[in-house]
Design a protein around this motif. Structure first.
Motif, PDB file in Angstrom:
ATOM      1  N   LYS A 199     -55.966  12.016 -15.087  1.00  0.00           N
ATOM      2  CA  LYS A 199     -56.080  13.440 -15.389  1.00  0.00           C
ATOM      3  C   LYS A 199     -57.448  13.746 -16.004  1.00  0.00           C
ATOM      4  O   LYS A 199     -57.871  13.096 -16.940  1.00  0.00           O
ATOM      5  CB  LYS A 199     -54.967  13.858 -16.337  1.00  0.00           C
ATOM      6  CG  LYS A 199     -54.872  15.345 -16.493  1.00  0.00           C
ATOM      7  CD  LYS A 199     -53.586  15.741 -17.161  1.00  0.00           C
ATOM      8  CE  LYS A 199     -53.546  17.236 -17.231  1.00  0.00           C
ATOM      9  NZ  LYS A 199     -52.353  17.793 -16.716  1.00  0.00           N
ATOM     10  N   TYR A 253     -60.027  10.424  -6.406  1.00  0.00           N
ATOM     11  CA  TYR A 253     -58.756  11.010  -6.815  1.00  0.00           C
ATOM     12  C   TYR A 253     -57.685  10.786  -5.744  1.00  0.00           C
ATOM     13  O   TYR A 253     -56.548  10.437  -6.057  1.00  0.00           O
ATOM     14  CB  TYR A 253     -58.897  12.503  -7.089  1.00  0.00           C
ATOM     15  CG  TYR A 253     -59.335  12.845  -8.486  1.00  0.00           C
ATOM     16  CD1 TYR A 253     -58.809  12.192  -9.590  1.00  0.00           C
ATOM     17  CD2 TYR A 253     -60.272  13.829  -8.712  1.00  0.00           C
ATOM     18  CE1 TYR A 253     -59.217  12.500 -10.871  1.00  0.00           C
ATOM     19  CE2 TYR A 253     -60.689  14.158  -9.988  1.00  0.00           C
ATOM     20  CZ  TYR A 253     -60.153  13.483 -11.067  1.00  0.00           C
ATOM     21  OH  TYR A 253     -60.557  13.801 -12.335  1.00  0.00           O
ATOM     22  N   LEU A 303     -54.323   8.876  -6.508  1.00  0.00           N
ATOM     23  CA  LEU A 303     -53.130   9.701  -6.618  1.00  0.00           C
ATOM     24  C   LEU A 303     -52.215   9.645  -5.402  1.00  0.00           C
ATOM     25  O   LEU A 303     -51.004   9.830  -5.535  1.00  0.00           O
ATOM     26  CB  LEU A 303     -53.518  11.158  -6.863  1.00  0.00           C
ATOM     27  CG  LEU A 303     -54.288  11.434  -8.146  1.00  0.00           C
ATOM     28  CD1 LEU A 303     -54.712  12.887  -8.188  1.00  0.00           C
ATOM     29  CD2 LEU A 303     -53.450  11.076  -9.346  1.00  0.00           C
ATOM     30  N   GLU A 304     -52.758   9.437  -4.227  1.00  0.00           N
ATOM     31  CA  GLU A 304     -51.939   9.514  -3.020  1.00  0.00           C
ATOM     32  C   GLU A 304     -51.954   8.231  -2.197  1.00  0.00           C
ATOM     33  O   GLU A 304     -50.915   7.702  -1.838  1.00  0.00           O
ATOM     34  CB  GLU A 304     -52.395  10.681  -2.138  1.00  0.00           C
ATOM     35  CG  GLU A 304     -52.165  12.029  -2.745  1.00  0.00           C
ATOM     36  CD  GLU A 304     -50.711  12.317  -3.062  1.00  0.00           C
ATOM     37  OE1 GLU A 304     -49.821  11.802  -2.364  1.00  0.00           O
ATOM     38  OE2 GLU A 304     -50.477  13.053  -4.019  1.00  0.00           O
ATOM     39  N   TYR A 311     -57.006  20.500 -10.469  1.00  0.00           N
ATOM     40  CA  TYR A 311     -56.195  19.281 -10.543  1.00  0.00           C
ATOM     41  C   TYR A 311     -54.706  19.634 -10.599  1.00  0.00           C
ATOM     42  O   TYR A 311     -53.894  19.046  -9.883  1.00  0.00           O
ATOM     43  CB  TYR A 311     -56.609  18.466 -11.770  1.00  0.00           C
ATOM     44  CG  TYR A 311     -55.923  17.138 -11.885  1.00  0.00           C
ATOM     45  CD1 TYR A 311     -56.416  16.033 -11.199  1.00  0.00           C
ATOM     46  CD2 TYR A 311     -54.789  16.982 -12.655  1.00  0.00           C
ATOM     47  CE1 TYR A 311     -55.794  14.808 -11.294  1.00  0.00           C
ATOM     48  CE2 TYR A 311     -54.160  15.768 -12.756  1.00  0.00           C
ATOM     49  CZ  TYR A 311     -54.669  14.685 -12.076  1.00  0.00           C
ATOM     50  OH  TYR A 311     -54.038  13.471 -12.172  1.00  0.00           O
ATOM     51  N   ASP A 353     -51.903  18.856  -7.794  1.00  0.00           N
ATOM     52  CA  ASP A 353     -50.712  18.103  -8.168  1.00  0.00           C
ATOM     53  C   ASP A 353     -49.442  18.851  -7.763  1.00  0.00           C
ATOM     54  O   ASP A 353     -48.475  18.252  -7.297  1.00  0.00           O
ATOM     55  CB  ASP A 353     -50.725  17.836  -9.669  1.00  0.00           C
ATOM     56  CG  ASP A 353     -49.607  16.913 -10.103  1.00  0.00           C
ATOM     57  OD1 ASP A 353     -49.321  15.947  -9.366  1.00  0.00           O
ATOM     58  OD2 ASP A 353     -49.026  17.146 -11.182  1.00  0.00           O
ATOM     59  N   CYS A 406     -49.874   7.433 -11.997  1.00  0.00           N
ATOM     60  CA  CYS A 406     -51.248   7.573 -11.507  1.00  0.00           C
ATOM     61  C   CYS A 406     -51.806   8.953 -11.831  1.00  0.00           C
ATOM     62  O   CYS A 406     -52.970   9.086 -12.219  1.00  0.00           O
ATOM     63  CB  CYS A 406     -51.314   7.322 -10.000  1.00  0.00           C
ATOM     64  SG  CYS A 406     -50.983   5.629  -9.532  1.00  0.00           S
ATOM     65  N   THR A 407     -50.997   9.983 -11.690  1.00  0.00           N
ATOM     66  CA  THR A 407     -51.427  11.343 -12.000  1.00  0.00           C
ATOM     67  C   THR A 407     -51.793  11.470 -13.477  1.00  0.00           C
ATOM     68  O   THR A 407     -52.810  12.068 -13.828  1.00  0.00           O
ATOM     69  CB  THR A 407     -50.320  12.357 -11.645  1.00  0.00           C
ATOM     70  OG1 THR A 407     -50.029  12.246 -10.259  1.00  0.00           O
ATOM     71  CG2 THR A 407     -50.733  13.774 -11.955  1.00  0.00           C
ATOM     72  N   ARG A 417     -46.400   7.514  -8.721  1.00  0.00           N
ATOM     73  CA  ARG A 417     -47.300   8.664  -8.507  1.00  0.00           C
ATOM     74  C   ARG A 417     -47.540   9.417  -9.807  1.00  0.00           C
ATOM     75  O   ARG A 417     -48.659   9.811 -10.116  1.00  0.00           O
ATOM     76  CB  ARG A 417     -46.714   9.630  -7.475  1.00  0.00           C
ATOM     77  CG  ARG A 417     -46.969   9.200  -6.055  1.00  0.00           C
ATOM     78  CD  ARG A 417     -46.672  10.301  -5.058  1.00  0.00           C
ATOM     79  NE  ARG A 417     -47.712  11.307  -5.125  1.00  0.00           N
ATOM     80  CZ  ARG A 417     -47.517  12.560  -5.524  1.00  0.00           C
ATOM     81  NH1 ARG A 417     -46.346  12.969  -5.887  1.00  0.00           N
ATOM     82  NH2 ARG A 417     -48.509  13.412  -5.544  1.00  0.00           N
ATOM     83  N   ASN A 418     -46.479   9.638 -10.587  1.00  0.00           N
ATOM     84  CA  ASN A 418     -46.637  10.351 -11.847  1.00  0.00           C
ATOM     85  C   ASN A 418     -47.479   9.552 -12.835  1.00  0.00           C
ATOM     86  O   ASN A 418     -48.280  10.132 -13.582  1.00  0.00           O
ATOM     87  CB  ASN A 418     -45.278  10.693 -12.456  1.00  0.00           C
ATOM     88  CG  ASN A 418     -44.574  11.787 -11.708  1.00  0.00           C
ATOM     89  OD1 ASN A 418     -45.187  12.554 -10.967  1.00  0.00           O
ATOM     90  ND2 ASN A 418     -43.270  11.859 -11.864  1.00  0.00           N
TER      91      ASN A 418
END
Length: 132
Positions: free
Chosen positions: A33, A112, A116-117, A42, A46, A28-29, A25-26
């Protein structure tokens, strides 16, 4: 696949799986960005994951404690915890959509959320179903 392992090994594998999920996840975040002009929404979206994780943990501890105290079958407790987790995750996704929608169009919000999820969670759920 963890049937023959001891409790300590099972706990270690579970911690490793969730650590890998958080790292994914991090990653991908970090990868998606946006530029600094739109980073406020954003960053807020997050940070929502931490807030909802705390809420989920408190609710699951409460449900687990109450149902264990009520001498409920472990399978029923597990099922209740899975359903509550799914409901809180859906609420989290809806809240994240609202946060992103304040600054982005719907197509960008959808992309997104996928990056991200949905993709990291899909990998986690698929691995659970495959190695069940």
């Amino acid at each position: 696949f963890m049937t023959g392992l001891g409790e300590a090994a099972g706990l270690g594998i579970t911690i490793g799986i969730f650590t890998a999920y958080i790292l994914l996840r991090n990653l991908c975040t970090f990868a998606v960005k946006p530029d600094k002009s739109r980073s406020g929404a954003y960053n807020t979206a997050d940070a929502a994951s931490t807030t909802f994780f705390i809420i989920l943990t408190l609710v699951l501890l409460t449900i687990g404690g109450i149902l264990s105290f009520a001498d409920t079958a472990p399978e029923a407790i597990r099922s209740a915890m899975i359903w509550v987790s799914a409901v809180i995750y859906i609420i989290f996704l809806l809240r994240k959509i609202q946060i992103f929608a304040s600054s982005y169009n719907f197509f960008t919000v959808f992309l997104y959320l996928c990056a991200l999820e949905i993709a990291p969670t899909g990998v986690l759920v698929t691995s659970v179903l495959i190695f069940k």
